[in-house]
Structure formats: C-alpha cells, structure tokens
Design a protein around this motif. Structure first.
Motif, PDB file in Angstrom:
ATOM      1  N   LEU A  65      -7.966 -27.367   6.901  1.00 19.78           N
ATOM      2  CA  LEU A  65      -7.917 -25.957   6.526  1.00 19.78           C
ATOM      3  C   LEU A  65      -6.789 -25.846   5.498  1.00 19.78           C
ATOM      4  O   LEU A  65      -5.614 -25.709   5.853  1.00 19.78           O
ATOM      5  CB  LEU A  65      -7.629 -25.075   7.742  1.00 19.78           C
ATOM      6  CG  LEU A  65      -8.775 -24.771   8.699  1.00 19.78           C
ATOM      7  CD1 LEU A  65      -9.322 -26.027   9.361  1.00 19.78           C
ATOM      8  CD2 LEU A  65      -8.341 -23.770   9.763  1.00 19.78           C
ATOM      9  N   PRO A  66      -7.102 -25.927   4.208  1.00 20.81           N
ATOM     10  CA  PRO A  66      -6.045 -26.089   3.204  1.00 20.81           C
ATOM     11  C   PRO A  66      -5.306 -24.816   2.823  1.00 20.81           C
ATOM     12  O   PRO A  66      -4.209 -24.905   2.257  1.00 20.81           O
ATOM     13  CB  PRO A  66      -6.807 -26.650   1.998  1.00 20.81           C
ATOM     14  CG  PRO A  66      -8.186 -26.086   2.149  1.00 20.81           C
ATOM     15  CD  PRO A  66      -8.441 -26.043   3.627  1.00 20.81           C
ATOM     16  N   ALA A  67      -5.889 -23.649   3.077  1.00 23.28           N
ATOM     17  CA  ALA A  67      -5.260 -22.402   2.619  1.00 23.28           C
ATOM     18  C   ALA A  67      -5.572 -21.306   3.635  1.00 23.28           C
ATOM     19  O   ALA A  67      -6.450 -20.472   3.431  1.00 23.28           O
ATOM     20  CB  ALA A  67      -5.761 -22.019   1.223  1.00 23.28           C
ATOM     21  N   ILE A  68      -4.837 -21.289   4.722  1.00 23.03           N
ATOM     22  CA  ILE A  68      -5.128 -20.393   5.845  1.00 23.03           C
ATOM     23  C   ILE A  68      -4.847 -18.933   5.496  1.00 23.03           C
ATOM     24  O   ILE A  68      -5.507 -18.029   6.012  1.00 23.03           O
ATOM     25  CB  ILE A  68      -4.326 -20.851   7.083  1.00 23.03           C
ATOM     26  CG1 ILE A  68      -4.944 -22.147   7.627  1.00 23.03           C
ATOM     27  CG2 ILE A  68      -4.264 -19.785   8.155  1.00 23.03           C
ATOM     28  CD1 ILE A  68      -4.180 -22.787   8.762  1.00 23.03           C
ATOM     29  N   SER A  69      -3.910 -18.681   4.579  1.00 26.44           N
ATOM     30  CA  SER A  69      -3.500 -17.310   4.247  1.00 26.44           C
ATOM     31  C   SER A  69      -3.695 -17.041   2.759  1.00 26.44           C
ATOM     32  O   SER A  69      -2.737 -17.056   1.974  1.00 26.44           O
ATOM     33  CB  SER A  69      -2.037 -17.092   4.648  1.00 26.44           C
ATOM     34  OG  SER A  69      -1.867 -17.209   6.036  1.00 26.44           O
ATOM     35  N   PRO A  70      -4.928 -16.766   2.325  1.00 29.44           N
ATOM     36  CA  PRO A  70      -5.187 -16.634   0.878  1.00 29.44           C
ATOM     37  C   PRO A  70      -4.551 -15.416   0.221  1.00 29.44           C
ATOM     38  O   PRO A  70      -4.141 -15.511  -0.939  1.00 29.44           O
ATOM     39  CB  PRO A  70      -6.711 -16.593   0.793  1.00 29.44           C
ATOM     40  CG  PRO A  70      -7.183 -16.233   2.156  1.00 29.44           C
ATOM     41  CD  PRO A  70      -6.167 -16.774   3.108  1.00 29.44           C
ATOM     42  N   TRP A  71      -4.479 -14.270   0.901  1.00 31.66           N
ATOM     43  CA  TRP A  71      -3.793 -13.128   0.290  1.00 31.66           C
ATOM     44  C   TRP A  71      -2.332 -13.477   0.037  1.00 31.66           C
ATOM     45  O   TRP A  71      -1.783 -13.169  -1.020  1.00 31.66           O
ATOM     46  CB  TRP A  71      -3.893 -11.884   1.175  1.00 31.66           C
ATOM     47  CG  TRP A  71      -3.153 -10.696   0.615  1.00 31.66           C
ATOM     48  CD1 TRP A  71      -3.620  -9.797  -0.300  1.00 31.66           C
ATOM     49  CD2 TRP A  71      -1.802 -10.315   0.908  1.00 31.66           C
ATOM     50  NE1 TRP A  71      -2.641  -8.862  -0.590  1.00 31.66           N
ATOM     51  CE2 TRP A  71      -1.516  -9.157   0.145  1.00 31.66           C
ATOM     52  CE3 TRP A  71      -0.807 -10.824   1.745  1.00 31.66           C
ATOM     53  CZ2 TRP A  71      -0.275  -8.513   0.192  1.00 31.66           C
ATOM     54  CZ3 TRP A  71       0.432 -10.187   1.793  1.00 31.66           C
ATOM     55  CH2 TRP A  71       0.682  -9.037   1.022  1.00 31.66           C
ATOM     56  N   ALA A  72      -1.711 -14.117   1.010  1.00 32.33           N
ATOM     57  CA  ALA A  72      -0.318 -14.515   0.839  1.00 32.33           C
ATOM     58  C   ALA A  72      -0.174 -15.569  -0.250  1.00 32.33           C
ATOM     59  O   ALA A  72       0.854 -15.616  -0.935  1.00 32.33           O
ATOM     60  CB  ALA A  72       0.242 -15.029   2.166  1.00 32.33           C
ATOM     61  N   TYR A  73      -1.180 -16.424  -0.421  1.00 32.00           N
ATOM     62  CA  TYR A  73      -1.137 -17.387  -1.521  1.00 32.00           C
ATOM     63  C   TYR A  73      -1.118 -16.640  -2.855  1.00 32.00           C
ATOM     64  O   TYR A  73      -0.328 -16.967  -3.751  1.00 32.00           O
ATOM     65  CB  TYR A  73      -2.341 -18.329  -1.462  1.00 32.00           C
ATOM     66  CG  TYR A  73      -2.318 -19.393  -2.540  1.00 32.00           C
ATOM     67  CD1 TYR A  73      -1.587 -20.564  -2.372  1.00 32.00           C
ATOM     68  CD2 TYR A  73      -2.997 -19.218  -3.744  1.00 32.00           C
ATOM     69  CE1 TYR A  73      -1.534 -21.528  -3.365  1.00 32.00           C
ATOM     70  CE2 TYR A  73      -2.959 -20.173  -4.742  1.00 32.00           C
ATOM     71  CZ  TYR A  73      -2.227 -21.330  -4.548  1.00 32.00           C
ATOM     72  OH  TYR A  73      -2.170 -22.282  -5.552  1.00 32.00           O
ATOM     73  N   GLU A  74      -1.963 -15.633  -2.994  1.00 31.44           N
ATOM     74  CA  GLU A  74      -2.042 -14.907  -4.268  1.00 31.44           C
ATOM     75  C   GLU A  74      -0.776 -14.096  -4.549  1.00 31.44           C
ATOM     76  O   GLU A  74      -0.359 -13.977  -5.709  1.00 31.44           O
ATOM     77  CB  GLU A  74      -3.256 -13.983  -4.266  1.00 31.44           C
ATOM     78  CG  GLU A  74      -4.573 -14.711  -4.336  1.00 31.44           C
ATOM     79  CD  GLU A  74      -5.696 -13.839  -4.851  1.00 31.44           C
ATOM     80  OE1 GLU A  74      -6.601 -14.377  -5.531  1.00 31.44           O
ATOM     81  OE2 GLU A  74      -5.693 -12.622  -4.584  1.00 31.44           O
TER      82      GLU A  74
END
Length: 309
Positions: A122-131
């Motif tokens: 699961l490489p990017a569990i928090s996409p909003w936080a990534y953006e």
C-alpha cells in the motif's frame, strides 16, 4: 526546552472545536498531484507478476477537497506456501520518500523476489495528505495514531480492511516514514494546539533510524537493516541523553515504540518481523534520491533476512 511559537489557530490550553478544525483546513493547499506522481506510475506497465487493485476510495468533496482512489499492489501469483511481505508507505502524506521509495522498490526490485514471497504493498495510504504535504487528513486526524479496524481516520480503517482481506497472515511488515524539520516547525505545534497541550520539541535526528515494536523487537533483524542502509545514507546518532526524538536508543539507529497501544501502522499485523523506517530528508548530508534508495534498500534487506539470505 527549545522555544516554540504559538500556533496561529486556537486558544492555548483549549482543545480545538469544529471552528478551529475548519480554520486549519482552510489553510491547506494542494502542492503536488497524487494522480501524476502515484496513480500514473502504478497504472503504467508494472513489473511482471504484480497487479494493481483498488481497495477503497476517500471522498472528501464535502470538505472542499477531492476524491481519491486507494491503490494496492499485490503478487499476481499468490501462493499459500510462501511467506507474505507487507509494505506500507505514505501513512503520513508529507513523508515523500515513504511513497516514492515504495514505488522505486516496486519497479526495480519486485521481480527479484516474486518467486519467493507474496507481496502486498500500500504505497500511498493518505493521498490528500500527499497532495497537501500534510501529516493529518482533512479532519485534522493523524492516521498513524488511529490504526484499528473501527478507526475514525478512514485512511487507517480502509488500509486495515485491505490487509485483513488480502493478507490475513503477514510474516514481514516494513512501514516507510520520514522525520522532517516540519515536525518541529508545523506539525508538533499544530498537534499541541489541536489537543490543548503544551508543544514539545525534540532535535530532529540527522540521519536514518528505525523504530521497532517493543513487543517484538527482533534486534538482530533491526541491526541487519541498519548495516545495509548505512551504505546508502548516514545513520542518526543518539543525542547527549542517549535518545532519538526523546526515546532511548536500544542499539545504534534503533528505538522502540509499543506499536499496538499507540495505534501505529506498524502494529496492524502480528508479523514476527516488523520495522518502521525514519529517513531525514532535510539533512545537508543526503538527497531525495538517497532517501528513496534508503527506503528501497530497507525493504530488500528485510526480505533477504526473512528468507535467511
């Protein structure tokens, strides 16, 4: 005690309510693209033997944000007799190499291990936080303190459900993180303000370190990982008190947390072998590429250790 500037939202000593959380959310802005930097590489032609599956969706449109498909990568040829490896990244979206290091390992090293282990990533569990380059989700919740099946943080709850469905038996879990200067300049003060507490300050360790689960520390395993990563990026030295971020060092580059009670991602499985990485991307001694490499090297060395190599 290092001096801290009061956080601009809320009243000192008083936990946030709905108005303060809304004010915090209004300050957040999109700074990079999850679609371009994560989804596009995942949806491109990947390594042989890997398949990309959607395990959920985050819909934050009611909060003025976006809708984000949540993606996992798993071994296409999943076999019951093989050990299972779980790799998680981007629980804290601002920790860039947790995401990009996972993707680097996937495209470069997955095929090397495909015949020996089952892999769920699961490489990017928090996409909003990534953006938005953030630690929290839009509700001002930290998923990495709320990992449980009924978590109020949807990122954690959906990740937990995915792992339970796809890989109920996990032998090795590597959770990829960073410790950054913004932990002291932004996220620590924000957490203190949100919770109505005094802000704590700890020197950010200049280098890579690992967090082991105190319930299953596996010191030889952690040592093997530190030795491998030391060839790629500097290992953090203990401070004069023998600590890293206020926690006693158990061996060079390794501290312990009680993962389960703390609600950390690293406590979501009963895997015998577990480690949480912490890379320091703000160090003048390293580069973004080295940070990504340190994450990928950790995953590969952990699998080698699992396999007895």
């Amino acid at each position: 005690m290092h001096p801290t500037t009061p956080y601009p939202i809320g009243t000192p000593g008083r936990p946030w309510g709905a108005a303060e959380r809304a004010a915090w959310l209004a300050r957040q802005t999109v700074q990079r693209s999850y679609a371009d930097e994560v989804l596009a590489p995942l949806q491109a032609q990947g390594p042989a033997g890997a398949e990309c599956v959607q395990y959920g969706e985050l819909d934050y449109t009611a909060l003025g944000a976006g809708r984000y498909p949540l993606m996992a990568v798993r071994s296409r040829d999943w076999r019951a007799g093989r050990p299972t490896v779980l790799v998680t990244g981007g629980v804290h979206g601002y920790e860039t190499s947790g995401v990009q290091g996972a993707l680097l390992w996937l495209r470069r090293d997955f095929e090397r291990y495909a015949k020996d282990v089952n892999v769920l990533m699961l490489p990017a569990i928090s996409p909003w936080a990534y953006e938005t380059i953030n630690r929290w989700n839009p509700l001002a919740l930290d998923p990495n303190r709320l990992f449980r099946p009924d978590s109020p943080a949807l990122e954690a709850r959906l990740a937990w459900a995915c792992v339970a469905a796809q890989a109920p038996q996990v032998d090795l879990h590597v959770d990829l993180h960073e410790t950054t200067d913004s932990d002291n300049s932004e996220f620590g003060p924000a957490r203190a303000a949100r919770d109505g507490k005094a802000s704590e300050w700890h020197e950010v360790p200049d280098g890579f370190y690992l967090v082991a689960d105190s319930a299953r520390p596996e010191p030889d395993f952690q040592r093997a990982l530190i030795e491998a990563v030391a060839r790629v990026t500097p290992i953090a030295a203990a401070d004069p008190q023998g600590c890293l971020i206020g926690t006693p060092v158990q061996q060079p580059g390794v501290i312990h947390y009680d993962m389960g009670p703390l609600g950390l991602c690293g406590g979501m499985t009963a895997a015998r072998l577990h480690t949480t990485t912490e890379v320091y991307p703000d160090s003048p001694r390293t580069t973004p590429a080295q940070c990504n490499e340190a994450q990928a090297v950790t995953v590969s060395r952990a699998i080698d250790y699992l396999l007895g190599a």
